[in-house]
Design an enzyme around this catalytic site. Structure first.
Site, PDB file in Angstrom:
ATOM      1  N   LYS A 123       0.842  -1.201   0.000  1.00 22.53           N
ATOM      2  CA  LYS A 123       0.000   0.000   0.000  1.00 22.53           C
ATOM      3  C   LYS A 123       0.877   1.250   0.000  1.00 22.53           C
ATOM      4  O   LYS A 123       1.695   1.447   0.899  1.00 22.53           O
ATOM      5  CB  LYS A 123      -0.912  -0.015   1.224  1.00 22.53           C
ATOM      6  CG  LYS A 123      -1.727   1.258   1.425  1.00 22.53           C
ATOM      7  CD  LYS A 123      -2.491   1.209   2.750  1.00 22.53           C
ATOM      8  CE  LYS A 123      -3.100   2.557   3.107  1.00 22.53           C
ATOM      9  NZ  LYS A 123      -3.745   2.551   4.436  1.00 22.53           N
ATOM     10  N   ASP A 147      -2.661  10.565   3.768  1.00 20.99           N
ATOM     11  CA  ASP A 147      -4.070  10.205   3.890  1.00 20.99           C
ATOM     12  C   ASP A 147      -4.790  11.241   4.744  1.00 20.99           C
ATOM     13  O   ASP A 147      -4.668  11.250   5.963  1.00 20.99           O
ATOM     14  CB  ASP A 147      -4.213   8.813   4.510  1.00 20.99           C
ATOM     15  CG  ASP A 147      -5.667   8.380   4.622  1.00 20.99           C
ATOM     16  OD1 ASP A 147      -6.522   8.998   3.954  1.00 20.99           O
ATOM     17  OD2 ASP A 147      -5.935   7.421   5.363  1.00 20.99           O
ATOM     18  N   LYS A 162     -10.058  13.088   8.423  1.00 22.70           N
ATOM     19  CA  LYS A 162      -9.531  12.756   9.740  1.00 22.70           C
ATOM     20  C   LYS A 162      -9.417  14.021  10.592  1.00 22.70           C
ATOM     21  O   LYS A 162      -9.189  15.121  10.066  1.00 22.70           O
ATOM     22  CB  LYS A 162      -8.119  12.159   9.612  1.00 22.70           C
ATOM     23  CG  LYS A 162      -8.019  10.824   8.908  1.00 22.70           C
ATOM     24  CD  LYS A 162      -6.553  10.414   8.792  1.00 22.70           C
ATOM     25  CE  LYS A 162      -6.365   9.102   8.067  1.00 22.70           C
ATOM     26  NZ  LYS A 162      -6.813   7.954   8.856  1.00 22.70           N
ATOM     27  N   ASP A 206       1.577   6.337   5.783  1.00 20.98           N
ATOM     28  CA  ASP A 206       0.558   5.450   5.235  1.00 20.98           C
ATOM     29  C   ASP A 206       1.023   4.747   3.963  1.00 20.98           C
ATOM     30  O   ASP A 206       0.271   3.985   3.368  1.00 20.98           O
ATOM     31  CB  ASP A 206      -0.738   6.215   4.977  1.00 20.98           C
ATOM     32  CG  ASP A 206      -1.971   5.351   5.169  1.00 20.98           C
ATOM     33  OD1 ASP A 206      -1.857   4.294   5.813  1.00 20.98           O
ATOM     34  OD2 ASP A 206      -3.050   5.725   4.678  1.00 20.98           O
ATOM     35  N   ASP A 235     -12.176   7.083   4.198  1.00 19.91           N
ATOM     36  CA  ASP A 235     -10.938   6.856   4.950  1.00 19.91           C
ATOM     37  C   ASP A 235     -10.553   5.379   4.988  1.00 19.91           C
ATOM     38  O   ASP A 235      -9.543   5.018   5.580  1.00 19.91           O
ATOM     39  CB  ASP A 235     -11.084   7.401   6.375  1.00 19.91           C
ATOM     40  CG  ASP A 235      -9.752   7.593   7.074  1.00 19.91           C
ATOM     41  OD1 ASP A 235      -8.717   7.658   6.380  1.00 19.91           O
ATOM     42  OD2 ASP A 235      -9.732   7.672   8.309  1.00 19.91           O
ATOM     43  N   GLU A 248      -9.538   3.731   2.366  1.00 19.56           N
ATOM     44  CA  GLU A 248      -9.114   3.779   0.966  1.00 19.56           C
ATOM     45  C   GLU A 248      -8.034   2.768   0.622  1.00 19.56           C
ATOM     46  O   GLU A 248      -7.892   2.365  -0.534  1.00 19.56           O
ATOM     47  CB  GLU A 248      -8.622   5.189   0.631  1.00 19.56           C
ATOM     48  CG  GLU A 248      -7.170   5.505   0.981  1.00 19.56           C
ATOM     49  CD  GLU A 248      -6.858   5.443   2.478  1.00 19.56           C
ATOM     50  OE1 GLU A 248      -5.694   5.180   2.826  1.00 19.56           O
ATOM     51  OE2 GLU A 248      -7.768   5.659   3.296  1.00 19.56           O
ATOM     52  N   ARG A 285      -7.626  -0.414   1.214  1.00 19.39           N
ATOM     53  CA  ARG A 285      -8.095  -1.697   0.668  1.00 19.39           C
ATOM     54  C   ARG A 285      -8.582  -1.549  -0.765  1.00 19.39           C
ATOM     55  O   ARG A 285      -8.583  -2.515  -1.532  1.00 19.39           O
ATOM     56  CB  ARG A 285      -9.175  -2.274   1.571  1.00 19.39           C
ATOM     57  CG  ARG A 285     -10.475  -1.530   1.616  1.00 19.39           C
ATOM     58  CD  ARG A 285     -11.281  -1.839   2.866  1.00 19.39           C
ATOM     59  NE  ARG A 285     -10.632  -1.309   4.052  1.00 19.39           N
ATOM     60  CZ  ARG A 285     -11.065  -1.520   5.298  1.00 19.39           C
ATOM     61  NH1 ARG A 285     -12.157  -2.253   5.507  1.00 19.39           N
ATOM     62  NH2 ARG A 285     -10.432  -1.007   6.326  1.00 19.39           N
TER      63      ARG A 285
END
Length: 465
Positions: A231, A236, A243, A254, A315, A317, A319
């Site tokens: 990933k 993010d 967030k 991230d 949030d 995202e 996956r």
């Protein structure tokens, strides 16, 4: 810069490793009597991490003691890299291990020493000189240095702020990795993602300041097909489900899954192990940002595999981008497919930052992975693909839900979601890593850290049998 071992030299200083409860005298017989007297006079009891520098008659240093603690705590649960304290506490200069009790893992000692030298100093002045170690006799220096190179790479990538590690920069780092090891790299970016059927990578990243992309690295080699998917969310915000500021502070990390996949690739390539496998690394790279074209809660996206996904939280995202990359990976039916991602807060609540969970359907493969983590001092913990929770990821208006309501079993439902896109692989394992050390510890300064890399390095021979 990745550290090296000090060259073997008669001028290197001796370091004696000592248990506090050995059967023999507290101080090694190889130590001169004067040194033993000095140790007793200065209260050296060989408790774990204790250092005593030994003076020569002219006032210079002639060696040091390092305490290992009791014999049954030679590998204490609270301290993964005990010899790192020696590297941090000894005066600058070259040192060699003059004596070590039976059972001390000198490979771990050497690795701990070099790992402790890591500093993220990109934005600071040069670090002061440190103690260096002569590689102990019998230790595979090449393997230790390969692991260190991978660890340093992952840490540097994670620690670099998004201002200097956006999608363009992560692509540049991947290109440099490919160039170092003769790998090929192809990149699909921007609207080409739509044209080549990676709609969820495009949807998540299209609002970013830099274009979303999929990086595809192939290392030269033949043998079992091993594909790593990492990933790569370079930052993010949470998207439109934004967030709070406190949760956004660490979001430069991230892309820790991509960093760990790259770090593992660095290790494998430096050790020449890529010659005997067909190694592919897929990195979906985006910024999850906010703009007029950002994807929205309630949208339904169609994945590369054709499965539709209802967006109940922007949030969740990671996956989504992993799903498109996994769908591409499974088209080749790899022998071992691995996803690595800083994916869920639920994993942190369950196991904390230091123990990443992994998911694998095959009991033998899972056992091999967990045992490898223990041997490599890179622990992981198996969690289940719990079939009864499949209904939680199946909403009413689409095939899948990216963020099931209720908040229960978040790490498991995320893993079940990803498994839907990896079904053609012979073996699949998913690692939900944290990628961050929240408080400093020996050889693990506060900041970015790779996870599960050495576990997978150690496990691969068993997994690919």
């Amino acid at each position: 810069m990745t550290p090296e071992f000090a060259p073997a030299s008669s001028s290197s200083l001796p370091l004696w490793l000592v248990h506090s409860d050995s059967d023999g005298p507290l101080y090694p017989q190889a130590t001169p009597a004067e040194a033993a007297i000095w140790g007793k006079a200065n209260g050296f009891t060989a408790k774990a991490g204790q250092i005593l520098v030994l003076p020569a008659a002219d006032g210079s240093i002639k060696g040091a003691f390092f305490g290992l603690g009791p014999i049954d705590q030679a590998r204490p649960a609270r301290e993964r890299y005990p010899l790192a304290r020696a590297a941090d506490g000894l005066p600058a200069g070259d040192w060699h291990i003059a004596d070590a009790p039976e059972g001390v893992d000198l490979s771990l000692a050497a690795f701990s020493w070099l790992l402790s030298a890591y500093r993220f100093d990109r934005y600071k002045s040069a670090a002061p000189a440190r103690a260096r170690l002569v590689c102990p006799e019998g230790v595979d220096a090449g393997r230790v240095l390969a692991m260190i190179a991978g660890e340093y790479l992952a840490r540097d990538l994670i620690n670099t702020p998004t201002s200097d590690m956006g999608p363009d920069d992560l692509e540049a780092a991947a290109r440099a990795l490919a160039m170092r090891h003769g790998a090929s790299i192809s990149v699909i970016a921007g609207d080409d993602l739509l044209a080549q059927n990676f709609p969820m990578i495009h949807a998540v990243g299209r609002a970013g300041a830099q274009a979303p992309r999929l990086l595809d690295l192939r290392f030269p080699g033949t043998g079992p097909k091993v594909t790593l998917v990492g990933k790569g969310v370079c930052f993010d915000t949470g998207g439109l489900d934004i967030k709070p500021p406190s949760s956004m502070l660490l979001m430069k990390k991230d892309m820790g899954g991509a960093a760990s996949a790259m770090g593992l690739s660095e290790m494998l390539a430096r050790l020449g192990l890529t010659a005997n496998i067909s190694l592919r690394v897929l990195l979906p790279v985006v910024e999850n940002a906010i703009a007029g074209n950002a994807f929205r809660p309630g949208d339904v996206l169609t994945s590369r595999k054709g499965l539709t996904v209802e967006i109940n939280n922007t949030d969740a995202e990671g996956r989504l981008i992993l799903a498109d990359a996994l769908a591409l990976a499974e088209e080749e039916a790899p022998d071992f497919l691995v996803s690595m991602a800083t994916l869920t807060g639920a994993a942190r609540v369950a196991l904390g930052p230091d123990l990443p969970p992994f998911f694998c359907d095959d009991d033998a493969i899972a056992a091999a992975i967990q045992a490898a983590g223990a041997r490599a001092y890179d622990p992981v913990w198996r969690m289940p693909f719990w079939e009864p929770y499949e209904n939680l990821i199946e909403p009413q208006i689409a095939d899948l839900d990216n963020a099931p309501s209720g908040g229960f079993a978040g790490a498991i439902t995320a893993a079940l979601f990803l498994r839907r896109f990896a079904g053609k692989a012979r073996h699949y394992a998913h690692f939900d890593i944290y990628g961050w050390q929240p408080a400093g510890a020996p050889a693990r300064p506060k900041g970015g850290t790779g996870q599960a890399m050495r576990t997978l390095l150690e496990a691969l021979p068993e997994v690919l049998k």
